[in-house]
Design an enzyme around this catalytic site. Structure first.
Site, PDB file in Angstrom:
ATOM      1  N   HIS A  19       0.849  -1.192   0.000  1.00  0.00           N
ATOM      2  CA  HIS A  19       0.000   0.000   0.000  1.00  0.00           C
ATOM      3  C   HIS A  19       0.884   1.242   0.000  1.00  0.00           C
ATOM      4  O   HIS A  19       1.207   1.803   1.048  1.00  0.00           O
ATOM      5  CB  HIS A  19      -0.933   0.021   1.210  1.00  0.00           C
ATOM      6  CG  HIS A  19      -2.075   0.982   1.040  1.00  0.00           C
ATOM      7  ND1 HIS A  19      -3.376   0.571   0.869  1.00  0.00           N
ATOM      8  CD2 HIS A  19      -2.114   2.334   0.989  1.00  0.00           C
ATOM      9  CE1 HIS A  19      -4.163   1.635   0.727  1.00  0.00           C
ATOM     10  NE2 HIS A  19      -3.409   2.718   0.795  1.00  0.00           N
ATOM     11  N   HIS A  21       1.222   4.844  -2.479  1.00  0.00           N
ATOM     12  CA  HIS A  21       0.741   5.628  -3.612  1.00  0.00           C
ATOM     13  C   HIS A  21       1.908   6.300  -4.329  1.00  0.00           C
ATOM     14  O   HIS A  21       2.912   6.662  -3.717  1.00  0.00           O
ATOM     15  CB  HIS A  21      -0.263   6.674  -3.141  1.00  0.00           C
ATOM     16  CG  HIS A  21      -1.551   6.072  -2.670  1.00  0.00           C
ATOM     17  ND1 HIS A  21      -2.561   5.712  -3.538  1.00  0.00           N
ATOM     18  CD2 HIS A  21      -1.988   5.744  -1.433  1.00  0.00           C
ATOM     19  CE1 HIS A  21      -3.566   5.202  -2.857  1.00  0.00           C
ATOM     20  NE2 HIS A  21      -3.242   5.208  -1.571  1.00  0.00           N
ATOM     21  N   GLU A 206     -12.032   2.703   5.820  1.00  0.00           N
ATOM     22  CA  GLU A 206     -11.097   3.693   6.361  1.00  0.00           C
ATOM     23  C   GLU A 206     -11.904   4.877   6.882  1.00  0.00           C
ATOM     24  O   GLU A 206     -12.093   5.027   8.092  1.00  0.00           O
ATOM     25  CB  GLU A 206     -10.112   4.147   5.279  1.00  0.00           C
ATOM     26  CG  GLU A 206      -9.123   5.202   5.754  1.00  0.00           C
ATOM     27  CD  GLU A 206      -8.366   5.866   4.606  1.00  0.00           C
ATOM     28  OE1 GLU A 206      -7.341   6.512   4.889  1.00  0.00           O
ATOM     29  OE2 GLU A 206      -8.814   5.771   3.441  1.00  0.00           O
ATOM     30  N   ASP A 284       1.401   4.028   2.878  1.00  0.00           N
ATOM     31  CA  ASP A 284       0.374   4.859   2.249  1.00  0.00           C
ATOM     32  C   ASP A 284       0.995   6.028   1.481  1.00  0.00           C
ATOM     33  O   ASP A 284       1.202   5.927   0.269  1.00  0.00           O
ATOM     34  CB  ASP A 284      -0.619   5.340   3.295  1.00  0.00           C
ATOM     35  CG  ASP A 284      -1.976   5.724   2.702  1.00  0.00           C
ATOM     36  OD1 ASP A 284      -2.142   5.611   1.482  1.00  0.00           O
ATOM     37  OD2 ASP A 284      -2.868   6.115   3.472  1.00  0.00           O
TER      38      ASP A 284
END
Length: 347
Positions: A19, A21, A206, A284
């Site tokens: 995970h 980005h 989330e 993230d």
């Protein structure tokens, strides 16, 4: 007074990073350098006040988070910038014990500057292959649609992802504020990706509660879930996720920064593990949260007093959830066993 328990270094624990980005993986120093090169003004929260103080408790908070992300995206101007970003992301994971990276990108966010979504996707895949060669960390790509855009755009991206299945693209995701749009409207895009054999990895659970997890399972047929931590709010659904083997990509620092949980000790990792849920810790957006891969393991070790056997199992779960070749998975699982079998420093 008892001696402190010796701990094995988390930077040497083999792990997969599932995970992360694309723009959010950028080094802070790289952001500053590229912005200075092209005379791009950055807000103080990305300069002197970095990492920024964030919250997604309401729409205004999420808008501020997204605005900072968009500013950061604007510094990527050339193919060499893209290559640098991917190389540095792989380098950073290598330092943190990352042995496999699946980086998530929405090509439509870069299409205007890089000659369209197909050209940009091919640039990313080429840069990922180059980063793999230079760092030894295999870099795969997850193409992600944006919940705030029309579902037809997501179908276009799913078809694009399917064209490159087996050629560097391993999954299809759905990101941005899950309070926006209707998740079920993206089901046709996920069917396209499913037929192409891609991993289905939408964000869910989330900013919304357990019901959003159920929608991702029932409607999008999720294989993994980005975040998913709020599944603990529904014990029956929690048991279902565990039984189905759906891995959760848990991002502790991100969850606290955005206000999903008030502090690291509130991230429900022990509850997830006790229920038998597979968890892959992820960073993230390190650019906005100031914390990379190994730090996610370190924060959970400290917040929940995890022993090394539990941390080794977290490493194994990340490897099992990755879309990597089985031969590599077998090798890396053996390396986790070796990490745990070796005596800790100063033991």
């Amino acid at each position: 007074m008892p001696s402190p328990v010796a701990r094995r270094p988390l930077e040497t624990l083999p792990k997969a990073h599932l995970h992360l980005h694309f723009t959010g993986s950028m080094r802070h120093g790289t952001l500053l350098e590229l912005a200075a090169r092209d005379g791009i003004h950055l807000p103080e929260s990305l300069v002197a006040d970095w990492p920024p103080r964030l919250s997604a408790a309401d729409e205004k908070g999420w808008f501020r988070f997204q605005r900072l992300y968009d500013v950061a995206r604007s510094v990527l101007r050339t193919p060499d910038d893209v290559r640098r970003l991917l190389r540095e992301a792989a380098e950073d994971d290598a330092v943190d014990g990352g042995r496999w990276l699946e980086i998530q990108v929405d090509p439509s966010g870069y299409a205007a500057r890089f000659d369209g979504i197909t050209a940009f996707t091919e640039l990313v895949l080429d840069a990922a292959a180059e980063a793999t060669h230079l760092t030894g960390v295999p870099v795969a790509v997850v193409v992600a649609a944006n919940r705030t855009r029309h579902p037809m755009d997501a179908r276009t991206l799913a078809r694009l992802a399917g064209q490159y299945a087996g050629r560097g693209v391993v999954g299809f995701g759905l990101s941005n504020d899950e309070r926006r749009g209707t998740t079920a409207d993206f089901a046709p895009a996920f069917r396209i990706a499913e037929r192409a054999g891609l991993a289905l990895v939408p964000h869910g659970g989330e900013l919304l509660g357990a019901a959003s997890v159920r929608t991702c399972l029932d409607v999008l047929h999720a294989d993994r879930l980005g975040h998913g931590v709020r599944v603990v709010e529904d014990p029956a659904l929690l048991a279902r996720v565990a039984e189905a083997g759906v891995a959760l990509e848990v991002c502790p620092t991100s969850n606290v920064s955005l206000g999903v949980h008030p502090d690291l000790s509130s991230v429900p990792l022990p509850e997830l593990l006790e229920a038998g849920v597979a968890v892959a810790l992820g960073a993230d957006d390190p650019l906005l949260f100031g914390s990379r891969l190994a730090a996610q393991y370190a924060t959970m070790r400290a917040a929940h007093d995890l022993d090394d056997a539990t941390l080794a199992e977290l490493g194994r779960m990340s490897l099992r959830a990755a879309r990597m070749p089985e031969t590599l998975r077998s090798v890396l699982l053996g390396e986790v066993d070796a990490w745990l079998a070796a005596p800790p420093p100063d033991a």
